[in-house]
Design an enzyme around this catalytic site. Structure first.
Site, PDB file in Angstrom:
ATOM      1  N   TYR A 127       0.842  -1.183   0.000  1.00 44.47           N
ATOM      2  CA  TYR A 127       0.000   0.000   0.000  1.00 44.47           C
ATOM      3  C   TYR A 127       0.882   1.240   0.000  1.00 44.47           C
ATOM      4  O   TYR A 127       1.728   1.408   0.867  1.00 44.47           O
ATOM      5  CB  TYR A 127      -0.946   0.056   1.213  1.00 44.47           C
ATOM      6  CG  TYR A 127      -1.909   1.219   1.089  1.00 44.47           C
ATOM      7  CD1 TYR A 127      -1.565   2.489   1.547  1.00 44.47           C
ATOM      8  CD2 TYR A 127      -3.114   1.068   0.418  1.00 44.47           C
ATOM      9  CE1 TYR A 127      -2.413   3.570   1.377  1.00 44.47           C
ATOM     10  CE2 TYR A 127      -3.986   2.140   0.246  1.00 44.47           C
ATOM     11  CZ  TYR A 127      -3.618   3.397   0.724  1.00 44.47           C
ATOM     12  OH  TYR A 127      -4.471   4.471   0.537  1.00 44.47           O
ATOM     13  N   GLN A 188     -10.712   0.269   1.094  1.00 46.20           N
ATOM     14  CA  GLN A 188     -11.182  -0.583  -0.014  1.00 46.20           C
ATOM     15  C   GLN A 188     -10.027  -1.286  -0.708  1.00 46.20           C
ATOM     16  O   GLN A 188     -10.139  -2.432  -1.145  1.00 46.20           O
ATOM     17  CB  GLN A 188     -12.041   0.204  -0.991  1.00 46.20           C
ATOM     18  CG  GLN A 188     -11.412   1.410  -1.650  1.00 46.20           C
ATOM     19  CD  GLN A 188     -11.505   2.687  -0.838  1.00 46.20           C
ATOM     20  OE1 GLN A 188     -11.747   2.665   0.370  1.00 46.20           O
ATOM     21  NE2 GLN A 188     -11.308   3.825  -1.491  1.00 46.20           N
ATOM     22  N   ASN A 211      -3.425   6.268   6.061  1.00 47.82           N
ATOM     23  CA  ASN A 211      -4.151   7.083   7.050  1.00 47.82           C
ATOM     24  C   ASN A 211      -4.923   6.174   8.004  1.00 47.82           C
ATOM     25  O   ASN A 211      -4.757   4.944   7.993  1.00 47.82           O
ATOM     26  CB  ASN A 211      -5.064   8.084   6.340  1.00 47.82           C
ATOM     27  CG  ASN A 211      -6.137   7.387   5.515  1.00 47.82           C
ATOM     28  OD1 ASN A 211      -6.410   6.201   5.686  1.00 47.82           O
ATOM     29  ND2 ASN A 211      -6.721   8.124   4.587  1.00 47.82           N
ATOM     30  N   SER A 234       1.525   9.895  10.788  1.00 51.41           N
ATOM     31  CA  SER A 234       2.939  10.073  11.193  1.00 51.41           C
ATOM     32  C   SER A 234       3.076  10.712  12.559  1.00 51.41           C
ATOM     33  O   SER A 234       2.184  11.421  13.034  1.00 51.41           O
ATOM     34  CB  SER A 234       3.646  10.938  10.147  1.00 51.41           C
ATOM     35  OG  SER A 234       3.600  10.282   8.887  1.00 51.41           O
ATOM     36  N   GLN A 256       6.622  16.481  10.169  1.00 51.46           N
ATOM     37  CA  GLN A 256       5.695  15.358  10.311  1.00 51.46           C
ATOM     38  C   GLN A 256       4.271  15.829  10.504  1.00 51.46           C
ATOM     39  O   GLN A 256       3.326  15.174  10.076  1.00 51.46           O
ATOM     40  CB  GLN A 256       6.141  14.443  11.452  1.00 51.46           C
ATOM     41  CG  GLN A 256       7.491  13.799  11.183  1.00 51.46           C
ATOM     42  CD  GLN A 256       7.569  13.148   9.812  1.00 51.46           C
ATOM     43  OE1 GLN A 256       6.893  12.170   9.522  1.00 51.46           O
ATOM     44  NE2 GLN A 256       8.356  13.720   8.901  1.00 51.46           N
ATOM     45  N   HIS A 259       2.012  15.913   7.409  1.00 51.71           N
ATOM     46  CA  HIS A 259       1.516  14.691   6.762  1.00 51.71           C
ATOM     47  C   HIS A 259       0.006  14.531   6.885  1.00 51.71           C
ATOM     48  O   HIS A 259      -0.648  14.009   6.002  1.00 51.71           O
ATOM     49  CB  HIS A 259       2.168  13.462   7.401  1.00 51.71           C
ATOM     50  CG  HIS A 259       3.498  13.107   6.823  1.00 51.71           C
ATOM     51  ND1 HIS A 259       3.669  12.711   5.526  1.00 51.71           N
ATOM     52  CD2 HIS A 259       4.732  13.081   7.379  1.00 51.71           C
ATOM     53  CE1 HIS A 259       4.941  12.454   5.299  1.00 51.71           C
ATOM     54  NE2 HIS A 259       5.610  12.663   6.398  1.00 51.71           N
ATOM     55  N   GLU A 324       6.924   6.955  16.480  1.00 48.59           N
ATOM     56  CA  GLU A 324       7.357   6.390  15.182  1.00 48.59           C
ATOM     57  C   GLU A 324       8.767   6.852  14.879  1.00 48.59           C
ATOM     58  O   GLU A 324       9.640   6.072  14.510  1.00 48.59           O
ATOM     59  CB  GLU A 324       6.386   6.880  14.112  1.00 48.59           C
ATOM     60  CG  GLU A 324       6.748   6.457  12.707  1.00 48.59           C
ATOM     61  CD  GLU A 324       6.024   7.255  11.638  1.00 48.59           C
ATOM     62  OE1 GLU A 324       5.366   8.258  11.957  1.00 48.59           O
ATOM     63  OE2 GLU A 324       6.144   6.859  10.479  1.00 48.59           O
ATOM     64  N   HIS A 325       9.012   8.162  15.016  1.00 53.06           N
ATOM     65  CA  HIS A 325      10.354   8.730  14.831  1.00 53.06           C
ATOM     66  C   HIS A 325      10.761   9.384  16.148  1.00 53.06           C
ATOM     67  O   HIS A 325       9.960  10.090  16.747  1.00 53.06           O
ATOM     68  CB  HIS A 325      10.352   9.835  13.767  1.00 53.06           C
ATOM     69  CG  HIS A 325       9.764   9.444  12.453  1.00 53.06           C
ATOM     70  ND1 HIS A 325       8.463   9.733  12.097  1.00 53.06           N
ATOM     71  CD2 HIS A 325      10.285   8.780  11.396  1.00 53.06           C
ATOM     72  CE1 HIS A 325       8.225   9.285  10.885  1.00 53.06           C
ATOM     73  NE2 HIS A 325       9.302   8.699  10.432  1.00 53.06           N
ATOM     74  N   ASP A 358      13.330   9.806   5.981  1.00 61.22           N
ATOM     75  CA  ASP A 358      12.174   9.652   5.096  1.00 61.22           C
ATOM     76  C   ASP A 358      12.607   9.314   3.691  1.00 61.22           C
ATOM     77  O   ASP A 358      11.941   8.563   2.991  1.00 61.22           O
ATOM     78  CB  ASP A 358      11.366  10.956   5.039  1.00 61.22           C
ATOM     79  CG  ASP A 358      10.485  11.136   6.263  1.00 61.22           C
ATOM     80  OD1 ASP A 358       9.999  12.254   6.477  1.00 61.22           O
ATOM     81  OD2 ASP A 358      10.295  10.149   6.992  1.00 61.22           O
ATOM     82  N   HIS A 417       0.872 -40.512  20.176  1.00 68.93           N
ATOM     83  CA  HIS A 417       2.176 -39.886  20.010  1.00 68.93           C
ATOM     84  C   HIS A 417       3.283 -40.871  20.401  1.00 68.93           C
ATOM     85  O   HIS A 417       4.278 -41.043  19.696  1.00 68.93           O
ATOM     86  CB  HIS A 417       2.291 -38.635  20.886  1.00 68.93           C
ATOM     87  CG  HIS A 417       1.591 -37.427  20.363  1.00 68.93           C
ATOM     88  ND1 HIS A 417       0.254 -37.392  20.115  1.00 68.93           N
ATOM     89  CD2 HIS A 417       2.071 -36.205  20.013  1.00 68.93           C
ATOM     90  CE1 HIS A 417      -0.091 -36.195  19.666  1.00 68.93           C
ATOM     91  NE2 HIS A 417       0.992 -35.456  19.583  1.00 68.93           N
TER      92      HIS A 417
END
Ligand SMILES: NC(=O)c1ccc[n+]([C@@H]2O[C@H](COP(=O)([O-])OP(=O)(O)OC[C@H]3O[C@@H](n4cnc5c(N)ncnc54)[C@H](O)[C@@H]3O)[C@@H](O)[C@H]2O)c1
Ligand SMILES: N[C@H](CO)Cc1c[nH]c[nH+]1
Ligand SMILES: [Zn+2]
Length: 427
Positions: A127, A188, A211, A234, A256, A259, A324-325, A358, A417
């Protein structure tokens, strides 16, 4: 930006906890996405066209982007773009090559050979976001580890644009070496990759950021397919003190914020005066940002600066945020790396501005958000392989361990077994 001061460490941690919970629980988004996924399962391509019309205002006939469009975009691309994408590609390849696992064979015990072989996934869906901004860089970050892993079928989805998929996106697809591109985005697109439609093939794993709708959709299809992580809106966390430059720190936070209105720009500092200086710089720099509306909403709704008593407390709060960062804007920043428990990608020192990661440094920019860096890792080669274990035994080696096996089997009440192993010595 909101400045949280005169708060105890526990009060700050409680606020971080509450904000992270909000990220995870979005009941209204969950319901919307569940409806989208169900509709795509029922109605396939027609549902994809309906949502593209509804959310992207685009009328679609063919969902697949013709190879001729990809080739033409590359032929007509600006040389600076091609050079920049190639520089980024080379650095991303050289970094991710170091992640390649080779499996192992162990023959240390007489008569026993055991090991692990590394097998690429058969089909993956990537994606690539493209709603409020197009992300050619995310194509490289998604495709390169998949190719290094040896995945043979790589399918890419990215939102449709009114005048066709952006030329830079198609140029990046050409340079990354991907040729199956579908112009559909959002939840979708995730549903199409997970369940397949008339045009889009079902895959085994979906990777890539997006998103909140994309992130929640990936969560909902997990189990039908594998997913890499929850890489949503982000985030950037900065730990800084008076040794940093407030103008540079503000610029990194805004990088960021621009975004997504749900992006999270955050700073933790032991200096109240530095907090104020950065906040003032943010207000100043927002005025000239082309994406000011998005960045302002992010700063207003999700941004904060927390003032702590000590640097150690700042590190504790940031580990709780699990950003994240994470930028460490302190003198001799490398010394703090071993105190970082939770973060997607760490940027150390005054020059490691987050956008360097990035685009060109080489580490992946597809990173966990919403506190999930506590347990998710950056996208990498290991996301595109499976480990298959194997063993082989000589009869003598099996005989040596027969008693241990049958004892355990009978303790667990699993007679068959025990007999399976004993059958080797029946005659
Ligand atoms: N975590 C990471 O590694 C990483 C990397 C790059 C980008 N990002 C994030 O990716 C996101 C990109 O977001 P974007 O919106 O620009 O592009 P996107 O491609 O993620 O989402 C756009 C799609 O969302 C769908 N959509 C829009 N509004 C909707 C609604 N109300 N209901 C249902 N579906 C809707 C549309 O179909 C559209 O195609 C940003 O949040 C950015 O911060 C994260
Ligand atoms: N910072 C984003 C990850 O949250 C990645 C990106 C792509 N293009 C620009 N930035
Ligand atoms: Zn970015």
């Amino acid at each position: 930006m909101k400045i949280l001061k005169n708060q105890t460490l526990d009060q700050l941690l409680e606020q971080v906890d509450r904000q992270t919970d909000q990220q995870a629980n979005q009941p209204e988004v969950e319901a919307t996405v569940a409806g989208i996924i169900s509709n795509v399962i029922q109605n396939g391509d027609d549902a994809l066209r309906d949502y593209s019309r509804k959310f992207d205002k685009v009328e679609l006939t063919d969902l697949r982007v013709p190879q001729s469009d990809i080739d033409a975009a590359y032929e007509n691309a600006d040389q600076d773009l091609i050079d920049a994408l190639n520089l980024a590609k080379n650095n991303i390849v050289s970094y991710h090559k170091k992640e390649i696992q080779n499996g192992f064979v162990d023959a240390e015990q007489p008569g026993v050979v055991r090991g692990e072989k590394i097998t690429p996934l058969a089909a993956v869906g990537l994606y690539v976001p493209g709603g409020t901004a197009a992300y050619p860089s995310s194509i490289l970050m998604n495709v390169i580890p998949a190719k290094l892993a040896g995945v043979s079928k790589i399918v890419m989805v990215t939102p449709p644009q009114k005048n066709g998929i952006g030329q830079a996106v198609l140029t990046a697809a050409k340079i990354a070496g991907i040729d199956e591109v579908y112009q559909v985005g959002g939840a979708q697109a995730i549903a199409a990759l997970a369940y397949g439609t008339q045009s889009i093939p079902r895959v085994d794993k979906i990777t890539g950021p997006g998103n909140i709708f994309v992130a929640v959709a990936k969560k909902q299809v997990f189990g039908q397919v594998d997913i890499d992580m929850i890489a949503g809106p982000s985030e950037i966390g900065v730990i800084a003190d008076d040794s940093a430059n407030p103008r540079e720190v503000a610029a990194d936070l805004l990088s960021q914020a621009e975004h997504d209105k749900l992006a999270r720009p955050m700073m933790v500092t032991p200096s109240e005066s530095f907090a104020q200086a950065v906040s003032d710089q943010i207000d100043e720099q927002l005025k000239t940002l082309p994406r000011e509306e998005i960045a302002s909403a992010s700063v207003e709704n999700k941004g904060f600066i927390a003032v702590t008593d000590t640097l150690d407390e700042a590190l504790t709060v940031m580990n709780a945020i699990s950003p994240e960062h994470l930028e460490i804007e302190l003198a001799d920043a490398m010394q703090y790396l071993n105190q970082i428990q939770n973060a997607g990608s760490v940027f150390l020192g005054f020059n490691a501005s987050e956008p360097v990661g990035d685009y060109v440094a080489g580490p992946n920019h597809i990173l966990p958000t919403g506190g999930t860096a506590r347990f998710f890792s950056p996208l990498g080669v290991s996301d595109f392989v499976k480990r298959i274990q194997f063993v082989t035994y000589s009869k003598a080696a099996l005989k040596k361990e027969e008693k241990a096996i049958t004892t355990l089997a009978r303790v667990e009440g699993l007679e068959a077994h025990a007999r399976a192993v004993e059958s080797r010595f029946a005659d």
